[in-house]
Design a protein around this motif. Structure first.
Motif, PDB file in Angstrom:
ATOM      1  N   GLN A   1       0.803  -1.182   0.076  1.00  0.00           N
ATOM      2  CA  GLN A   1       0.055  -0.028  -0.304  1.00  0.00           C
ATOM      3  C   GLN A   1       1.064   0.949  -0.062  1.00  0.00           C
ATOM      4  N   VAL A   2       1.871   1.252   0.988  1.00  0.00           N
ATOM      5  CA  VAL A   2       2.742   2.786   0.490  1.00  0.00           C
ATOM      6  C   VAL A   2       3.642   2.525  -0.853  1.00  0.00           C
ATOM      7  N   ARG A   3       3.543   1.327  -1.481  1.00  0.00           N
ATOM      8  CA  ARG A   3       4.517   1.098  -2.252  1.00  0.00           C
ATOM      9  C   ARG A   3       3.757   1.846  -3.470  1.00  0.00           C
ATOM     10  N   ALA A   4       1.919   1.741  -3.427  1.00  0.00           N
ATOM     11  CA  ALA A   4       1.130   2.058  -4.186  1.00  0.00           C
ATOM     12  C   ALA A   4       1.121   3.844  -4.500  1.00  0.00           C
ATOM     13  N   ASP A   5       0.738   4.535  -2.506  1.00  0.00           N
ATOM     14  CA  ASP A   5       0.823   5.170  -2.642  1.00  0.00           C
ATOM     15  C   ASP A   5       2.108   6.366  -3.183  1.00  0.00           C
ATOM     16  N   ALA A   6       2.996   5.244  -3.246  1.00  0.00           N
ATOM     17  CA  ALA A   6       4.382   6.758  -3.517  1.00  0.00           C
ATOM     18  C   ALA A   6       3.848   6.724  -5.333  1.00  0.00           C
ATOM     19  N   ILE A   7       4.014   5.224  -5.276  1.00  0.00           N
ATOM     20  CA  ILE A   7       3.758   5.538  -7.080  1.00  0.00           C
ATOM     21  C   ILE A   7       1.992   6.686  -7.231  1.00  0.00           C
ATOM     22  N   HIS A   8       1.557   6.517  -6.730  1.00  0.00           N
ATOM     23  CA  HIS A   8       0.095   7.548  -7.210  1.00  0.00           C
ATOM     24  C   HIS A   8       0.566   9.000  -6.935  1.00  0.00           C
ATOM     25  N   GLN A   9       1.335   9.235  -5.446  1.00  0.00           N
ATOM     26  CA  GLN A   9       1.393  10.568  -5.711  1.00  0.00           C
ATOM     27  C   GLN A   9       3.408  10.987  -7.005  1.00  0.00           C
ATOM     28  N   LYS A  10       4.192  10.078  -6.883  1.00  0.00           N
ATOM     29  CA  LYS A  10       4.818  10.043  -8.393  1.00  0.00           C
ATOM     30  C   LYS A  10       4.055  10.504  -9.066  1.00  0.00           C
ATOM     31  N   GLN A  11       3.082  10.021  -9.704  1.00  0.00           N
ATOM     32  CA  GLN A  11       2.322  10.548 -10.738  1.00  0.00           C
ATOM     33  C   GLN A  11       1.697  12.377 -10.368  1.00  0.00           C
ATOM     34  N   LYS A  12       1.225  11.581  -9.243  1.00  0.00           N
ATOM     35  CA  LYS A  12       0.750  13.384  -9.318  1.00  0.00           C
ATOM     36  C   LYS A  12       1.399  14.355  -9.156  1.00  0.00           C
ATOM     37  N   ASP A  13       2.709  13.421  -8.696  1.00  0.00           N
ATOM     38  CA  ASP A  13       3.820  15.194  -8.704  1.00  0.00           C
ATOM     39  C   ASP A  13       4.761  15.181 -10.370  1.00  0.00           C
ATOM     40  N   ASP A  14       4.474  14.212 -11.220  1.00  0.00           N
ATOM     41  CA  ASP A  14       4.929  14.475 -12.665  1.00  0.00           C
ATOM     42  C   ASP A  14       3.832  14.845 -13.289  1.00  0.00           C
ATOM     43  N   ALA A  15       2.738  14.607 -13.029  1.00  0.00           N
ATOM     44  CA  ALA A  15       1.590  16.138 -13.753  1.00  0.00           C
ATOM     45  C   ALA A  15       1.752  17.469 -12.987  1.00  0.00           C
ATOM     46  N   LEU A  16       2.106  16.919 -11.850  1.00  0.00           N
ATOM     47  CA  LEU A  16       2.229  18.644 -11.719  1.00  0.00           C
ATOM     48  C   LEU A  16       3.635  19.377 -12.473  1.00  0.00           C
ATOM     49  N   ALA A  17       4.795  18.883 -12.938  1.00  0.00           N
ATOM     50  CA  ALA A  17       5.792  18.886 -13.011  1.00  0.00           C
ATOM     51  C   ALA A  17       5.576  19.188 -13.967  1.00  0.00           C
ATOM     52  N   ALA A  18       4.963  18.391 -14.704  1.00  0.00           N
ATOM     53  CA  ALA A  18       4.613  18.714 -16.574  1.00  0.00           C
ATOM     54  C   ALA A  18       3.654  20.221 -16.917  1.00  0.00           C
ATOM     55  N   GLU A  19       3.278  20.265 -16.080  1.00  0.00           N
ATOM     56  CA  GLU A  19       2.117  21.582 -16.063  1.00  0.00           C
ATOM     57  C   GLU A  19       3.470  22.560 -15.489  1.00  0.00           C
ATOM     58  N   GLN A  20       3.527  22.284 -14.494  1.00  0.00           N
ATOM     59  CA  GLN A  20       5.244  23.534 -14.562  1.00  0.00           C
ATOM     60  C   GLN A  20       6.080  23.663 -15.393  1.00  0.00           C
ATOM     61  N   ARG A  21       6.531  23.061 -16.354  1.00  0.00           N
ATOM     62  CA  ARG A  21       7.470  22.982 -16.953  1.00  0.00           C
ATOM     63  C   ARG A  21       7.085  23.874 -18.545  1.00  0.00           C
ATOM     64  N   ALA A  22       5.403  23.373 -19.059  1.00  0.00           N
ATOM     65  CA  ALA A  22       4.680  23.768 -19.705  1.00  0.00           C
ATOM     66  C   ALA A  22       4.616  25.082 -19.393  1.00  0.00           C
ATOM     67  N   ASP A  23       4.149  25.792 -17.920  1.00  0.00           N
ATOM     68  CA  ASP A  23       4.042  27.158 -18.345  1.00  0.00           C
ATOM     69  C   ASP A  23       5.116  27.345 -18.371  1.00  0.00           C
ATOM     70  N   ASN A  24       6.084  26.601 -17.694  1.00  0.00           N
ATOM     71  CA  ASN A  24       7.450  27.841 -18.374  1.00  0.00           C
ATOM     72  C   ASN A  24       7.544  27.608 -19.606  1.00  0.00           C
TER      73      ASN A  24
END
Length: 168
Positions: free
Chosen positions: A70-93
């Motif tokens: 469950q911790v691993r799945a939560d980490a993967i889910h959090q990574k996906q959210k962080d990656d989406a946010l980073a992609a959005e920030q890169r697009a804004d940049n």
């Protein structure tokens, strides 16, 4: 005493000794049977306790593994959210850089318009625009690195807590 009396006396003593020996043998046999039954019950109790302990250990291990998964799945889910946010920030940049380039391209037009009014745009605008663009780029990279570090730290902490919760 006559010899037949001696023989009778010896026979009575022999029968008494034999009877006593048989009664003692019967008592010891009963005690041995009771001890065997008690031993079998003790072995059965030990086998039951071992089975229960094994099942409990198996269940604890299954719970630990489920928690870690469950911790691993939560980490993967959090990574996906962080990656989406980073992609959005890169697009804004990238959008900001495009706007900066457009402004720099339009600078000559603006400079001509301002020159008609008696004002000039100096190289400070170029420097500030470039610095802002680079700062936004570095901020995005730092935010992505910080998010990855934070995510790894939280995953490690949850894994540690999950493992230590079962050992208490």
């Amino acid at each position: 005493m006559t010899p037949w009396r001696w023989v009778g006396l010896v026979a009575v003593v022999a029968i008494a000794c034999f009877s006593t020996w048989k009664v003692d043998a019967w008592r010891y046999g009963k005690q041995l049977a009771d001890l065997n039954a008690t031993h079998r019950l003790a072995l059965a109790d030990i086998a039951t306790a071992a089975t229960e302990a094994s099942e409990k250990a198996r269940q604890d291990e299954w719970n630990r593994q489920r928690t870690i998964d469950q911790v691993r799945a939560d980490a993967i889910h959090q990574k996906q959210k962080d990656d989406a946010l980073a992609a959005e920030q890169r697009a804004d940049n990238d959008s900001l850089r495009d706007q900066t380039r457009q402004l720099l391209a339009d600078k000559s037009v603006l400079n001509a318009r301002l020159a008609q009014r008696g004002k000039t745009i100096n190289d400070l605008v170029d420097l500030l625009a470039e610095l802002r663009s680079e700062a936004d780029g570095y901020a995005g990279e730092l935010a992505a690195a910080l998010a990855a570090s934070r995510r790894a730290g939280f995953s490690c902490e949850r894994s540690y807590d999950a493992l230590t919760a079962y050992s208490r």
